[in-house]
Design a protein around this motif. Sequence first.
Motif, PDB file in Angstrom:
ATOM      1  N   VAL A  29      18.671  15.898  74.222  1.00 26.69           N
ATOM      2  CA  VAL A  29      19.917  15.232  74.604  1.00 26.69           C
ATOM      3  C   VAL A  29      20.246  14.197  73.544  1.00 26.69           C
ATOM      4  CG1 VAL A  29      21.122  13.956  76.408  1.00 26.69           C
ATOM      5  CG2 VAL A  29      19.267  15.535  77.023  1.00 26.69           C
ATOM      6  N   ARG A  30      21.387  14.363  72.865  1.00 27.73           N
ATOM      7  CA  ARG A  30      21.768  13.425  71.800  1.00 27.73           C
ATOM      8  C   ARG A  30      22.337  12.136  72.390  1.00 27.73           C
ATOM      9  NH1 ARG A  30      20.208  18.532  70.047  1.00 27.73           N
ATOM     10  NH2 ARG A  30      19.981  18.514  67.784  1.00 27.73           N
ATOM     11  N   LEU A  31      21.923  11.011  71.789  1.00 27.02           N
ATOM     12  CA  LEU A  31      22.398   9.682  72.178  1.00 27.02           C
ATOM     13  C   LEU A  31      22.887   8.978  70.907  1.00 27.02           C
ATOM     14  CD1 LEU A  31      19.403   8.558  74.451  1.00 27.02           C
ATOM     15  CD2 LEU A  31      21.567   9.587  75.200  1.00 27.02           C
ATOM     16  N   PRO A  32      24.128   9.183  70.489  1.00 25.01           N
ATOM     17  CA  PRO A  32      24.602   8.559  69.245  1.00 25.01           C
ATOM     18  C   PRO A  32      24.371   7.046  69.234  1.00 25.01           C
ATOM     19  CG  PRO A  32      26.177  10.178  70.020  1.00 25.01           C
ATOM     20  CD  PRO A  32      25.162  10.029  71.111  1.00 25.01           C
ATOM     21  N   GLY A  33      23.721   6.585  68.166  1.00 23.85           N
ATOM     22  CA  GLY A  33      23.354   5.177  68.077  1.00 23.85           C
ATOM     23  C   GLY A  33      22.241   4.795  69.026  1.00 23.85           C
ATOM     24  N   GLY A  34      21.662   5.770  69.726  1.00 24.56           N
ATOM     25  CA  GLY A  34      20.602   5.492  70.688  1.00 24.56           C
ATOM     26  C   GLY A  34      21.097   4.876  71.982  1.00 24.56           C
ATOM     27  N   ALA A  35      22.403   4.722  72.132  1.00 22.15           N
ATOM     28  CA  ALA A  35      22.954   3.987  73.269  1.00 22.15           C
ATOM     29  C   ALA A  35      22.898   4.818  74.551  1.00 22.15           C
ATOM     30  CB  ALA A  35      24.392   3.575  72.981  1.00 22.15           C
ATOM     31  N   GLY A  73      20.672  23.542  86.393  1.00 22.20           N
ATOM     32  CA  GLY A  73      21.499  22.391  86.731  1.00 22.20           C
ATOM     33  C   GLY A  73      21.518  21.269  85.725  1.00 22.20           C
ATOM     34  N   LEU A  74      20.748  21.391  84.631  1.00 23.52           N
ATOM     35  CA  LEU A  74      20.658  20.281  83.678  1.00 23.52           C
ATOM     36  C   LEU A  74      22.008  19.965  83.043  1.00 23.52           C
ATOM     37  CD1 LEU A  74      19.036  18.193  82.100  1.00 23.52           C
ATOM     38  CD2 LEU A  74      18.515  19.986  80.397  1.00 23.52           C
ATOM     39  N   ALA A  75      22.711  20.969  82.521  1.00 22.87           N
ATOM     40  CA  ALA A  75      23.977  20.723  81.828  1.00 22.87           C
ATOM     41  C   ALA A  75      24.987  20.044  82.756  1.00 22.87           C
ATOM     42  CB  ALA A  75      24.538  22.026  81.275  1.00 22.87           C
ATOM     43  N   ALA A  76      25.060  20.473  83.997  1.00 23.75           N
ATOM     44  CA  ALA A  76      26.012  19.871  84.943  1.00 23.75           C
ATOM     45  C   ALA A  76      25.670  18.412  85.194  1.00 23.75           C
ATOM     46  CB  ALA A  76      26.008  20.648  86.259  1.00 23.75           C
ATOM     47  N   ARG A  77      24.390  18.106  85.328  1.00 27.02           N
ATOM     48  CA  ARG A  77      23.964  16.722  85.550  1.00 27.02           C
ATOM     49  C   ARG A  77      24.332  15.835  84.349  1.00 27.02           C
ATOM     50  NH1 ARG A  77      19.983  15.572  89.365  1.00 27.02           N
ATOM     51  NH2 ARG A  77      19.306  17.340  90.638  1.00 27.02           N
ATOM     52  N   LEU A  78      24.062  16.333  83.157  1.00 30.50           N
ATOM     53  CA  LEU A  78      24.336  15.547  81.955  1.00 30.50           C
ATOM     54  C   LEU A  78      25.832  15.388  81.724  1.00 30.50           C
ATOM     55  CD1 LEU A  78      21.608  16.995  79.542  1.00 30.50           C
ATOM     56  CD2 LEU A  78      21.491  14.935  80.957  1.00 30.50           C
ATOM     57  N   THR A  79      26.593  16.415  82.029  1.00 35.82           N
ATOM     58  CA  THR A  79      28.052  16.325  81.898  1.00 35.82           C
ATOM     59  C   THR A  79      28.601  15.256  82.841  1.00 35.82           C
ATOM     60  OG1 THR A  79      28.228  18.646  81.244  1.00 35.82           O
ATOM     61  CG2 THR A  79      30.224  17.586  82.092  1.00 35.82           C
ATOM     62  N   ASP A  80      28.144  15.256  84.074  1.00 38.34           N
ATOM     63  CA  ASP A  80      28.597  14.260  85.050  1.00 38.34           C
ATOM     64  C   ASP A  80      28.245  12.843  84.608  1.00 38.34           C
ATOM     65  OD1 ASP A  80      29.594  16.274  86.618  1.00 38.34           O
ATOM     66  OD2 ASP A  80      27.917  16.290  88.044  1.00 38.34           O
ATOM     67  N   LEU A  84      27.346  14.750  77.735  1.00 41.93           N
ATOM     68  CA  LEU A  84      27.744  15.971  77.024  1.00 41.93           C
ATOM     69  C   LEU A  84      29.264  15.986  76.877  1.00 41.93           C
ATOM     70  CD1 LEU A  84      25.520  18.778  78.605  1.00 41.93           C
ATOM     71  CD2 LEU A  84      25.375  17.874  76.291  1.00 41.93           C
ATOM     72  N   PRO A  85      29.818  15.090  76.061  1.00 40.95           N
ATOM     73  CA  PRO A  85      31.280  15.005  75.967  1.00 40.95           C
ATOM     74  C   PRO A  85      31.932  16.214  75.322  1.00 40.95           C
ATOM     75  CG  PRO A  85      30.253  13.598  74.318  1.00 40.95           C
ATOM     76  CD  PRO A  85      29.158  14.077  75.222  1.00 40.95           C
ATOM     77  N   HIS A  89      29.948  20.596  70.303  1.00 36.68           N
ATOM     78  CA  HIS A  89      29.405  19.701  69.287  1.00 36.68           C
ATOM     79  C   HIS A  89      28.062  19.084  69.686  1.00 36.68           C
ATOM     80  CE1 HIS A  89      33.638  19.895  68.079  1.00 36.68           C
ATOM     81  NE2 HIS A  89      33.323  19.334  66.926  1.00 36.68           N
ATOM     82  N   GLU A  90      27.475  19.508  70.804  1.00 33.99           N
ATOM     83  CA  GLU A  90      26.351  18.752  71.345  1.00 33.99           C
ATOM     84  C   GLU A  90      25.140  18.672  70.408  1.00 33.99           C
ATOM     85  OE1 GLU A  90      23.310  19.749  73.328  1.00 33.99           O
ATOM     86  OE2 GLU A  90      23.454  21.924  73.283  1.00 33.99           O
ATOM     87  N   ARG A  91      24.905  19.672  69.568  1.00 33.14           N
ATOM     88  CA  ARG A  91      23.731  19.631  68.692  1.00 33.14           C
ATOM     89  C   ARG A  91      23.966  18.835  67.409  1.00 33.14           C
ATOM     90  NH1 ARG A  91      20.813  24.714  67.098  1.00 33.14           N
ATOM     91  NH2 ARG A  91      22.850  25.332  66.301  1.00 33.14           N
ATOM     92  N   VAL A  92      25.213  18.482  67.110  1.00 32.54           N
ATOM     93  CA  VAL A  92      25.501  17.810  65.837  1.00 32.54           C
ATOM     94  C   VAL A  92      25.766  16.321  66.014  1.00 32.54           C
ATOM     95  CG1 VAL A  92      26.410  19.952  64.896  1.00 32.54           C
ATOM     96  CG2 VAL A  92      27.999  18.294  65.857  1.00 32.54           C
ATOM     97  N   ARG A  93      25.575  15.803  67.215  1.00 32.42           N
ATOM     98  CA  ARG A  93      25.841  14.384  67.488  1.00 32.42           C
ATOM     99  C   ARG A  93      24.616  13.541  67.161  1.00 32.42           C
ATOM    100  NH1 ARG A  93      26.369  13.805  72.936  1.00 32.42           N
ATOM    101  NH2 ARG A  93      27.660  11.923  72.760  1.00 32.42           N
ATOM    102  N   ASN A  94      24.145  13.636  65.931  1.00 28.26           N
ATOM    103  CA  ASN A  94      22.939  12.934  65.481  1.00 28.26           C
ATOM    104  C   ASN A  94      23.338  11.699  64.682  1.00 28.26           C
ATOM    105  OD1 ASN A  94      21.000  15.060  66.362  1.00 28.26           O
ATOM    106  ND2 ASN A  94      22.085  16.277  64.840  1.00 28.26           N
ATOM    107  N   VAL A  95      23.286  10.540  65.313  1.00 33.49           N
ATOM    108  CA  VAL A  95      23.763   9.303  64.690  1.00 33.49           C
ATOM    109  C   VAL A  95      22.771   8.174  64.960  1.00 33.49           C
ATOM    110  CG1 VAL A  95      25.735   7.770  64.370  1.00 33.49           C
ATOM    111  CG2 VAL A  95      26.101  10.062  65.329  1.00 33.49           C
ATOM    112  N   LEU A  96      22.296   7.541  63.898  1.00 34.38           N
ATOM    113  CA  LEU A  96      21.441   6.366  64.023  1.00 34.38           C
ATOM    114  C   LEU A  96      22.260   5.106  63.756  1.00 34.38           C
ATOM    115  CD1 LEU A  96      18.238   7.434  62.020  1.00 34.38           C
ATOM    116  CD2 LEU A  96      18.686   7.657  64.477  1.00 34.38           C
TER     117      LEU A  96
END
Length: 354
Positions: A29-35, A73-80, A84-85, A89-96
Amino acid sequence: MPTPARVRADACPGVFAPHDAADGPLARVRLPGGAVSAAQLRALADAAEECGDGDLHLTSRGNVQLRGVTRPGLAARLTDAGLLPSPSHERVRNVLASPLSGLHGGLADVRGLAASLDAVLCSTPELASLPGRFLFAFDDGRGDVAGEGADVCWRALAADEGTLLLAGGDTGRRVRLADAVSALIEVALEFGRVRGSAWRVAELDDPAWRGTPVPRGDVPVPVGMIAGVAAGVVPRFGQLSAEQARALAEFGPALVTPWKSLVLPDVPADVFERLGFGGVPLGTSACIGRPGCAKSRADVRADAVFRPGLRAHFSGCERRCGKPSQSHVDVVAEADGYRVDGRWVPFDEMEGKL
């Protein structure tokens, strides 16, 4: 010298394309900026319990992995939860981003830049095809994330100006803070046009994609109370139980760092007493090892040696997954022991050789 371009397909895991590990599907699960907000931490804890092995596994890119995801059910939980905006693009959201920026130290405040870049990234169709290894970074001038191997990084030189780094090399191109996001997006678009089979900027042959190497400073991992304004939490092996994640969420939002730790902004002085964990720096790290990884030759987490002042990384094989970018003792499992910085050490002598 550029690294040879990849010949196999990019299999970097995500939520919709998990990695088939020995302990079951692994979803990143990508967290851009770790936020991550308190509500999102709770959602991740719930997802780990309901869909995976019950734990959150922090990564060296400031992301979170769920292991053993065998229930739906993982994708639905994360979308809610807003995690998962953009499915495309979910695999390319790699930002530190420097996790202490705007809280303590640094030349510039880069808070918000990762979120701004993520919004542009997700709204740019061409960038959905970036390799899953491509990495963006915003360094506030202290040099913490600039040394983490980003393909393109804006590093502050002053409060409102920085320099552009490509694969860790300084290009000499000066960029205003206000233009940092657009500059990094511009680089990513150009990389997409010229990359061929390359996954990373360092793999390109064109010298125009080189910069002057920047020496890496030994930046300490934020741990304990930090100038009375934040707390650095370092879970053992970067692994949080769902219960621990919920305990962290009681203190508000968090920032996952590239060092498999977290920064909690604006917390009370008794945060560690109330948490019951995470206030002591741990110099030893390890990959998942056996039984989670079929390629591992040993249960490296069981064999790992912890000692004050020791910074070591235990790897189950030569891939050295999760190894820190800082200097460390390199410990790699072999058939009947470990290779320690190139020296063979039998299992029963490990404690005395580190």
